[in-house]
Design an enzyme around this catalytic site. Sequence first.
Site, PDB file in Angstrom:
ATOM      1  N   GLN A 101      37.785  34.071  36.464  1.00 33.88           N
ATOM      2  CA  GLN A 101      37.755  35.521  36.612  1.00 33.88           C
ATOM      3  C   GLN A 101      36.504  36.082  35.944  1.00 33.88           C
ATOM      4  O   GLN A 101      36.486  36.354  34.749  1.00 33.88           O
ATOM      5  CB  GLN A 101      39.017  36.157  36.002  1.00 33.88           C
ATOM      6  CG  GLN A 101      39.090  37.630  36.290  1.00 33.88           C
ATOM      7  CD  GLN A 101      40.394  38.250  35.853  1.00 33.88           C
ATOM      8  OE1 GLN A 101      41.353  37.581  35.552  1.00 33.88           O
ATOM      9  NE2 GLN A 101      40.414  39.561  35.822  1.00 33.88           N
ATOM     10  N   PHE A 102      35.439  36.258  36.733  1.00 29.25           N
ATOM     11  CA  PHE A 102      34.167  36.731  36.196  1.00 29.25           C
ATOM     12  C   PHE A 102      34.278  38.120  35.582  1.00 29.25           C
ATOM     13  O   PHE A 102      33.489  38.487  34.715  1.00 29.25           O
ATOM     14  CB  PHE A 102      33.069  36.688  37.272  1.00 29.25           C
ATOM     15  CG  PHE A 102      33.170  37.769  38.301  1.00 29.25           C
ATOM     16  CD1 PHE A 102      32.484  38.960  38.168  1.00 29.25           C
ATOM     17  CD2 PHE A 102      33.961  37.595  39.435  1.00 29.25           C
ATOM     18  CE1 PHE A 102      32.572  39.954  39.120  1.00 29.25           C
ATOM     19  CE2 PHE A 102      34.060  38.571  40.401  1.00 29.25           C
ATOM     20  CZ  PHE A 102      33.360  39.762  40.235  1.00 29.25           C
ATOM     21  N   THR A 103      35.253  38.915  35.988  1.00 24.90           N
ATOM     22  CA  THR A 103      35.366  40.283  35.475  1.00 24.90           C
ATOM     23  C   THR A 103      35.686  40.333  33.983  1.00 24.90           C
ATOM     24  O   THR A 103      35.550  41.386  33.359  1.00 24.90           O
ATOM     25  CB  THR A 103      36.419  41.091  36.259  1.00 24.90           C
ATOM     26  OG1 THR A 103      37.689  40.469  36.103  1.00 24.90           O
ATOM     27  CG2 THR A 103      36.064  41.188  37.734  1.00 24.90           C
TER      28      THR A 103
END
Length: 176
Positions: A101-103
């Site tokens: 999850q890059f966020t």
Amino acid sequence: RRSLRLARTGMRAVVQRVKSASVAVDGAVVSSIGPGLAVLVGIGGDDTEEDAEYVAGKCLRARLFPGDPPEGAGDAKNRDGAKPWDRSVMDIDGEVLFVSQFTLHGYFKGNRPDFHRAMDPERAKAFYRDFLAIARERVYAGKGTRIKDGIFGAKMDVALVNDGPVTLLMDSRDRR
């Protein structure tokens, strides 16, 4: 105007003790687990193999599960007599669902999110694959099949039943 400088961060993880968790892509379940951990993983632009080893090891060795209630339950703290933070996911032979999850490396720039501190997608995909290999082969050796993951880069629906709830945040550069 004062400018706010963000501190450098490492690999990030949101670790949740779960009764079950699953990932679906386009309405089809691609991965699911029973009791264990659901871990959202954020890979930063300058993360290293050392960060991956730290996060994998900490997730899998963290004592987030209660022990068995002892006979007599002398020094225990739970209602059932078990020590509340006594066993790791490996100790209970639990499963782990890792989801990239890059966020987790995002922050607000005005009213819009900015994700430039996340590793670029091409490098992150290889890094994430290596992270999973570290977890499966070096840390949870012999039980790597207990580790599941979603599909890197896909739009995923993540469902889980949090147990507790128990949710912890981790940053590989904040090692206390």
